[in-house]
Design a protein around this motif. Structure first.
Motif, PDB file in Angstrom:
ATOM      1  N   ALA A   1      -4.269   9.976 -10.899  1.00 48.69           N
ATOM      2  CA  ALA A   1      -4.288   9.847  -9.434  1.00 48.69           C
ATOM      3  C   ALA A   1      -4.531   8.403  -9.031  1.00 48.69           C
ATOM      4  N   LEU A   2      -5.479   7.764  -9.682  1.00 47.14           N
ATOM      5  CA  LEU A   2      -5.811   6.373  -9.323  1.00 47.14           C
ATOM      6  C   LEU A   2      -4.631   5.455  -9.604  1.00 47.14           C
ATOM      7  N   ILE A   3      -3.966   5.699 -10.709  1.00 54.73           N
ATOM      8  CA  ILE A   3      -2.813   4.871 -11.040  1.00 54.73           C
ATOM      9  C   ILE A   3      -1.730   5.057  -9.995  1.00 54.73           C
ATOM     10  N   SER A   4      -1.549   6.297  -9.587  1.00 55.69           N
ATOM     11  CA  SER A   4      -0.555   6.602  -8.566  1.00 55.69           C
ATOM     12  C   SER A   4      -0.886   5.884  -7.264  1.00 55.69           C
ATOM     13  N   ILE A   5      -2.136   5.966  -6.861  1.00 55.92           N
ATOM     14  CA  ILE A   5      -2.568   5.305  -5.623  1.00 55.92           C
ATOM     15  C   ILE A   5      -2.336   3.802  -5.723  1.00 55.92           C
ATOM     16  N   ALA A   6      -2.684   3.231  -6.868  1.00 56.95           N
ATOM     17  CA  ALA A   6      -2.533   1.786  -7.067  1.00 56.95           C
ATOM     18  C   ALA A   6      -1.076   1.368  -6.947  1.00 56.95           C
ATOM     19  N   LYS A   7      -0.196   2.168  -7.542  1.00 55.92           N
ATOM     20  CA  LYS A   7       1.219   1.820  -7.519  1.00 55.92           C
ATOM     21  C   LYS A   7       1.807   2.012  -6.125  1.00 55.92           C
ATOM     22  N   ASN A   8       1.321   3.033  -5.419  1.00 63.57           N
ATOM     23  CA  ASN A   8       1.833   3.288  -4.067  1.00 63.57           C
ATOM     24  C   ASN A   8       1.423   2.217  -3.082  1.00 63.57           C
ATOM     25  N   ARG A   9       0.203   1.709  -3.228  1.00 61.88           N
ATOM     26  CA  ARG A   9      -0.343   0.829  -2.199  1.00 61.88           C
ATOM     27  C   ARG A   9      -0.848  -0.491  -2.752  1.00 61.88           C
ATOM     28  N   PRO A  10       0.047  -1.334  -3.196  1.00 60.54           N
ATOM     29  CA  PRO A  10      -0.380  -2.613  -3.758  1.00 60.54           C
ATOM     30  C   PRO A  10      -1.038  -3.533  -2.722  1.00 60.54           C
ATOM     31  N   LYS A  11      -0.923  -3.211  -1.444  1.00 59.29           N
ATOM     32  CA  LYS A  11      -1.525  -4.080  -0.438  1.00 59.29           C
ATOM     33  C   LYS A  11      -2.943  -3.634  -0.069  1.00 59.29           C
ATOM     34  N   MET A  12      -3.504  -2.731  -0.852  1.00 58.47           N
ATOM     35  CA  MET A  12      -4.855  -2.233  -0.556  1.00 58.47           C
ATOM     36  C   MET A  12      -5.852  -3.380  -0.481  1.00 58.47           C
ATOM     37  N   VAL A  13      -6.708  -3.352   0.530  1.00 60.34           N
ATOM     38  CA  VAL A  13      -7.690  -4.424   0.722  1.00 60.34           C
ATOM     39  C   VAL A  13      -9.117  -3.938   0.472  1.00 60.34           C
TER      40      VAL A  13
ATOM     41  N   GLY B   1      -8.759   0.223 -13.345  1.00 62.96           N
ATOM     42  CA  GLY B   1      -8.065  -0.955 -13.862  1.00 62.96           C
ATOM     43  C   GLY B   1      -6.732  -1.124 -13.161  1.00 62.96           C
ATOM     44  N   ALA B   2      -6.040   0.000 -12.970  1.00 65.73           N
ATOM     45  CA  ALA B   2      -4.751  -0.059 -12.278  1.00 65.73           C
ATOM     46  C   ALA B   2      -4.936  -0.527 -10.843  1.00 65.73           C
ATOM     47  N   ILE B   3      -6.003  -0.079 -10.213  1.00 68.07           N
ATOM     48  CA  ILE B   3      -6.261  -0.498  -8.831  1.00 68.07           C
ATOM     49  C   ILE B   3      -6.384  -2.020  -8.760  1.00 68.07           C
ATOM     50  N   VAL B   4      -7.219  -2.597  -9.621  1.00 68.18           N
ATOM     51  CA  VAL B   4      -7.416  -4.055  -9.507  1.00 68.18           C
ATOM     52  C   VAL B   4      -6.205  -4.844  -9.974  1.00 68.18           C
ATOM     53  N   GLU B   5      -5.456  -4.239 -10.890  1.00 65.07           N
ATOM     54  CA  GLU B   5      -4.304  -4.974 -11.386  1.00 65.07           C
ATOM     55  C   GLU B   5      -3.157  -4.997 -10.374  1.00 65.07           C
ATOM     56  N   ASN B   6      -2.964  -3.866  -9.697  1.00 63.82           N
ATOM     57  CA  ASN B   6      -1.856  -3.765  -8.744  1.00 63.82           C
ATOM     58  C   ASN B   6      -2.193  -4.310  -7.368  1.00 63.82           C
ATOM     59  N   CYS B   7      -3.444  -4.129  -6.978  1.00 68.76           N
ATOM     60  CA  CYS B   7      -3.805  -4.506  -5.612  1.00 68.76           C
ATOM     61  C   CYS B   7      -4.387  -5.903  -5.621  1.00 68.76           C
ATOM     62  N   LYS B   8      -3.516  -6.859  -5.572  1.00 69.58           N
ATOM     63  CA  LYS B   8      -3.951  -8.238  -5.775  1.00 69.58           C
ATOM     64  C   LYS B   8      -4.712  -8.812  -4.590  1.00 69.58           C
ATOM     65  N   GLU B   9      -4.638  -8.113  -3.448  1.00 63.94           N
ATOM     66  CA  GLU B   9      -5.355  -8.604  -2.270  1.00 63.94           C
ATOM     67  C   GLU B   9      -6.702  -7.920  -2.089  1.00 63.94           C
ATOM     68  N   LEU B  10      -7.105  -7.138  -3.077  1.00 67.63           N
ATOM     69  CA  LEU B  10      -8.318  -6.332  -2.927  1.00 67.63           C
ATOM     70  C   LEU B  10      -9.543  -7.196  -2.683  1.00 67.63           C
ATOM     71  N   ARG B  11     -10.260  -6.902  -1.566  1.00 67.26           N
ATOM     72  CA  ARG B  11     -11.442  -7.700  -1.246  1.00 67.26           C
ATOM     73  C   ARG B  11     -12.730  -6.906  -1.445  1.00 67.26           C
ATOM     74  N   ARG B  12     -12.615  -5.587  -1.319  1.00 69.06           N
ATOM     75  CA  ARG B  12     -13.836  -4.796  -1.480  1.00 69.06           C
ATOM     76  C   ARG B  12     -13.564  -3.583  -2.353  1.00 69.06           C
ATOM     77  N   LEU B  13     -14.474  -3.319  -3.278  1.00 70.62           N
ATOM     78  CA  LEU B  13     -14.282  -2.213  -4.212  1.00 70.62           C
ATOM     79  C   LEU B  13     -15.608  -1.528  -4.492  1.00 70.62           C
ATOM     80  N   SER B  14     -15.606  -0.196  -4.409  1.00 72.28           N
ATOM     81  CA  SER B  14     -16.778   0.579  -4.834  1.00 72.28           C
ATOM     82  C   SER B  14     -16.325   1.539  -5.912  1.00 72.28           C
ATOM     83  N   LEU B  15     -17.045   1.503  -7.010  1.00 79.86           N
ATOM     84  CA  LEU B  15     -16.690   2.313  -8.177  1.00 79.86           C
ATOM     85  C   LEU B  15     -17.547   3.557  -8.264  1.00 79.86           C
ATOM     86  N   SER B  16     -17.033   4.574  -8.942  1.00 70.46           N
ATOM     87  CA  SER B  16     -17.855   5.739  -9.270  1.00 70.46           C
ATOM     88  C   SER B  16     -17.196   6.480 -10.410  1.00 70.46           C
ATOM     89  N   GLY B  17     -17.869   7.508 -10.901  1.00 70.39           N
ATOM     90  CA  GLY B  17     -17.325   8.252 -12.034  1.00 70.39           C
ATOM     91  C   GLY B  17     -17.753   7.626 -13.345  1.00 70.39           C
TER      92      GLY B  17
END
Lengths: 232, 582
Positions: B384-396, B421-437
């Motif tokens: 799911a996370l990989i899918s989200i990352a690929k769908n929305r590379p402009k995630m901030v 990992g996919a989130i940070v790799e694909n979303c190059k504009e990411l400014r804020r991230l909260s992890l869990s799991g």
């Protein structure tokens, strides 16, 4: 007048002298009352108990046994897991509002009670300054007791044990309350009277508590006049 | 021959610079530019009230008109910072009352504000216009009465999510009859009922009122009357959205709403009775921001409302919306930029609604502008996370909270390293991230390698060793705020990356493995950091140096150690190695 309940001695033994935290005769609590005595370290939920009975050792099994009947019935919701502080990361503001809403939904409480927090000052005899707690952050006397213990443990004499936690408050026994120098939590209610914490159901306490004072056991004698392990 | 622009010209040019970053750059060009700029800076933002002192600020910027400031660390929102830690705004107000008589705006977040502060504000600044208190505490409705009574030109009074000791609703009646300047009023956090007629008259005499956020105590039957007096409203927060079901109330409300042609934002919605939702349908097509995060209604009703808001850009909602509702959202609201899904029963052992990772995947697929996410759920998968990352590379902004700590990928039972990992790799504009799991050191390696624009990172119950922390501190070039709880991170990574901490606003670590000795060392090595040990077990000196501290808060500062610390906070520095200075 405050209703006194018959206290089971065992239940009060390991706490801050708070009687009946998990054993209300109030129908709303019922069997779920034992949820409050779940050992935090085990981090068990009802589901795990049902599935992994063989994995539990005897001692734990005895503690949890009152939860077993709940497994069989679908109608009773499993008790909430023991809570880790600040997790999940839901802001207190939101928690307070949701809690009041839940209450309104199920009990149709009167409007206008608002989602405001219930901050009360807490003083402890001998401590250099006051603290404040939001009573709406807690759902049971045990939770409040744990929080208070943590808050004021820095004022007691003691060394860091292997876990680094001060445990003195959890070890007070009701027996020592009246004789020794252990601490007793008391509160001032809406009428201005000073009461012993733990006599009334939790929600009633939250509504009526104006401030808390953790007294030295010797001073609390007056309050507990005639208190023979809670029997009036 | 060297010509230079007259000062007035430079000042005029600088007046077009609103970003602090630009103004700071301008100040570095040369001495005269520094001087000109500092005299014409009108707005200042202090991200950490202890990073600088009032005296320093006032000395450098003598003509400030607007101050924005933050106090407690973010984790204070979740009760991880004990009561009494600090964040008092009074010293600032006192200093500014003398130095900035023309001050117009004060915006505070997570600070302790007393009635005394409010009274001082109301009496010191003749031109005071804007007061925003976000997640603040320490004041009562008496303080609000001072503001209402004395601030003749008040435009904004916004108390969002502050904890106010609510003595009565009488404060609102202190607005004088000749006060007609209100543009924004947010009293949604208050419990008490205010005089409805006073409120009605206030609204009626405020032709510029754009934002009105009522509190729960304002009954639905009376909402129509208020709205009717302010058809120019752009943002409305309702009170309790319930009443006995009567067609005249519904009609009244429907008519009132239909007159609000400018309405863009809606919030409030406590105690919702679904039968009254249709009253709002006429404004839905214009709505861009919808906060239903207190609305305890079922997916069916939520969907009916949300799918009518075709221009929706921001949605805050409870997980009652469920996967099916989010799918409907994804089909209808193609302009959606921000989604926040809050848990209706965060402490329940079992899921009470059918909301899973699928809901988020649907929205990420269907909403091409989605860039900001806060999502609470009970299960997640790497897929799911990989899918989200690929769908929305402009995630901030991507904040995911899987309710169970250390929960693995529910399909494969693996850690979620690959997904994040996919989130940070694909979303190059990411400014804020909260992890869990469930997360190992590997996810931090990915973050350190790829998250180059990341400014704020929140970590809980993750990682295996110091290597995890080291990856983050050494790799994330843009990191400003790092907050960590319950992770096995200790001394090595912290001390090896001490210099990095001076490039950040702050670091928070609680229930980790940082020893008192390391804190002392850090404090000694880094004089421009305040290294605060927050420990409710008593003086850290009474325990061995190797004993881990309960909480650690490190922040850069030019103000030196603070002097308002309570008994459970110690600042480590080279002077006296942890002994509290009082």
């Amino acid at each position: 007048m405050v209703e006194c309940e018959k206290l089971g001695f065992e239940a009060t033994e390991l706490r801050l002298g708070l009687p009946g935290g998990g054993e209300k005769s109030n129908a709303n609590y019922g069997k779920r009352g034992y949820a409050e005595t779940v050992d935090l370290k085990l981090n068990l939920s009802t589901k795990e108990i049902c599935l992994d009975q063989s994995d539990l050792d005897e001692k734990n099994l005895n503690k949890e046994k009152n939860l077993m009947p709940n497994c069989a019935t679908d109608s009773v919701k499993p008790p909430a897991k023991a809570q880790v502080v600040g997790w999940p990361p839901v802001r207190s503001f939101r928690k307070n509002v949701m809690a009041v809403q839940k209450k309104s939904d199920s009990e149709e409480a009167e409007k206008g009670t608002g989602g405001a927090a219930a901050f009360v000052k807490v003083s402890m005899d001998g401590a250099p300054y006051l603290r404040k707690v939001d009573l709406k952050m807690y759902k049971t006397y045990q939770e409040l007791s744990d929080a208070l213990g943590k808050m004021f443990s820095s004022f007691t004499i003691g060394k860091c044990d292997s876990q680094g936690m001060m445990d003195f408050m959890n070890e007070s026994k009701l027996m020592d309350l009246l004789n020794g120098s252990d601490y007793v939590p008391t509160y001032e209610d809406k009428d201005g009277d000073w009461m012993l914490v733990g006599d009334v159901p939790w929600e009633m306490f939250v509504e009526s508590c104006k401030r808390l004072r953790i007294m030295k056991g010797t001073e609390a004698k007056g309050l507990a006049s005639g208190l023979d392990f809670g029997v009036e | 021959m060297a010509y230079s622009f007259p000062e007035e010209v430079l000042e005029h040019v600088f007046s077009f610079l609103s970003s602090d970053k630009d103004r700071n750059s301008v100040s570095l060009v040369c001495k005269s530019w520094y001087e000109i700029e500092r005299w014409c800076r009108r707005r200042i933002f202090v991200g950490n009230c202890y990073a600088v002192s009032p005296g320093i600020v006032i000395r450098r910027f003598p003509e400030v008109r607007a101050v924005e400031m933050k106090g407690k660390p973010h984790f204070a929102d979740f009760n991880l910072v004990p009561e009494g830690w600090g964040g008092y705004v009074y010293p600032w107000i006192a200093a500014m009352s003398a130095a900035y008589p023309l001050l117009e705006e004060i915006k505070l977040k997570r600070m302790v504000v007393t009635d005394e502060c409010l009274e001082l504000i109301s009496k010191s600044f003749k031109n005071f216009k804007v007061l925003v208190l976000s997640s603040c505490e320490g004041f009562t409705t008496d303080g609000l009465a001072s503001i209402a009574a004395n601030c003749r030109h008040l435009r904004e009074l916004d108390l969002r999510e502050s904890e106010v000791e609510d003595l009565s609703g009488h404060w609102l009646s202190h607005f004088p009859d000749n006060c007609t300047s209100l543009v924004s009023l947010n009293m949604s956090c208050l419990g008490s009922e205010v005089s409805f007629s006073a409120l009605e008259r206030l609204v009626a005499r405020s032709p510029n009122l754009r934002t009105l956020r009522l509190n729960r105590a304002v009954p639905l039957e009376k909402l129509a009357n208020l709205i009717r007096r302010a058809p120019q409203l752009v943002e409305l927060g309702t009170g309790a959205y319930s009443a006995e079901i009567r067609s005249d109330i519904l009609l009244n409300l429907t008519e009132a709403f239909s007159a609000c042609k400018q309405l863009k934002g809606l919030s409030g919605f406590w105690d919702v009775v679904p039968a009254y939702l249709p009253a709002m349908y006429s404004v839905c097509s214009g709505i861009t921001s919808l906060n239903l995060s207190y609305a305890t209604i079922q997916s069916f009703d939520l969907v009916k409302l949300v799918t009518q808001c075709r221009n929706l850009q921001r949605l805050w909602v409870l997980d009652y919306i469920e996967d099916s509702g989010l799918e409907a959202l994804a089909s209808s609201c193609k302009d959606l930029q921000e989604l926040r899904v809050f848990p209706s029963d965060p402490f329940g052992a079992e899921p009470n609604v059918s909301l899973t990772e699928q809901g988020l995947v649907s929205v990420s697929k269907g909403c091409p502008k989605l860039q900001s996410v806060l999502y609470f759920c009970r299960q997640m998968s790497n897929a799911a996370l990989i899918s989200i990352a690929k769908n929305r590379p402009k995630m901030v902004r991507f904040r995911l909270c899987i309710i169970e700590p250390r929960a693995p990928d529910y399909l494969t039972l693996e850690p979620l390293d690959a997904g994040f990992g996919a989130i940070v790799e694909n979303c190059k504009e990411l400014r804020r991230l909260s992890l869990s799991g469930l997360l190992t050191d590997r996810v931090f390696k990915y973050i350190g390698t790829h998250a180059k624009k990341l400014e704020m990172l929140s970590i809980a119950f993750a990682g295996d060793s110091d290597l995890g922390l080291h990856h983050v501190l050494s790799g994330c070039e843009s990191l400003r705020k790092l907050e960590i709880r319950d992770c096995p991170f200790g001394d090595k990574a912290l001390l090896a990356n001490a210099a990095k901490l001076e490039t950040m606003r702050s670091l928070w670590m609680s229930s980790c493995s940082v020893s008192y000795g390391a804190c002392k060392l850090l404090g000694q090595k880094m004089p421009r950091l305040n290294v605060e040990v927050i420990d409710e077990r008593g003086p850290p000196d009474s325990r061995p140096d190797s004993c881990p501290v309960e909480r650690l808060y490190v922040y850069r500062t030019v103000a030196g150690r603070r002097i308002d610390m309570p008994g459970f906070v110690w600042t480590m520095d080279d002077e006296d190695s942890g002994l509290r200075f009082s």
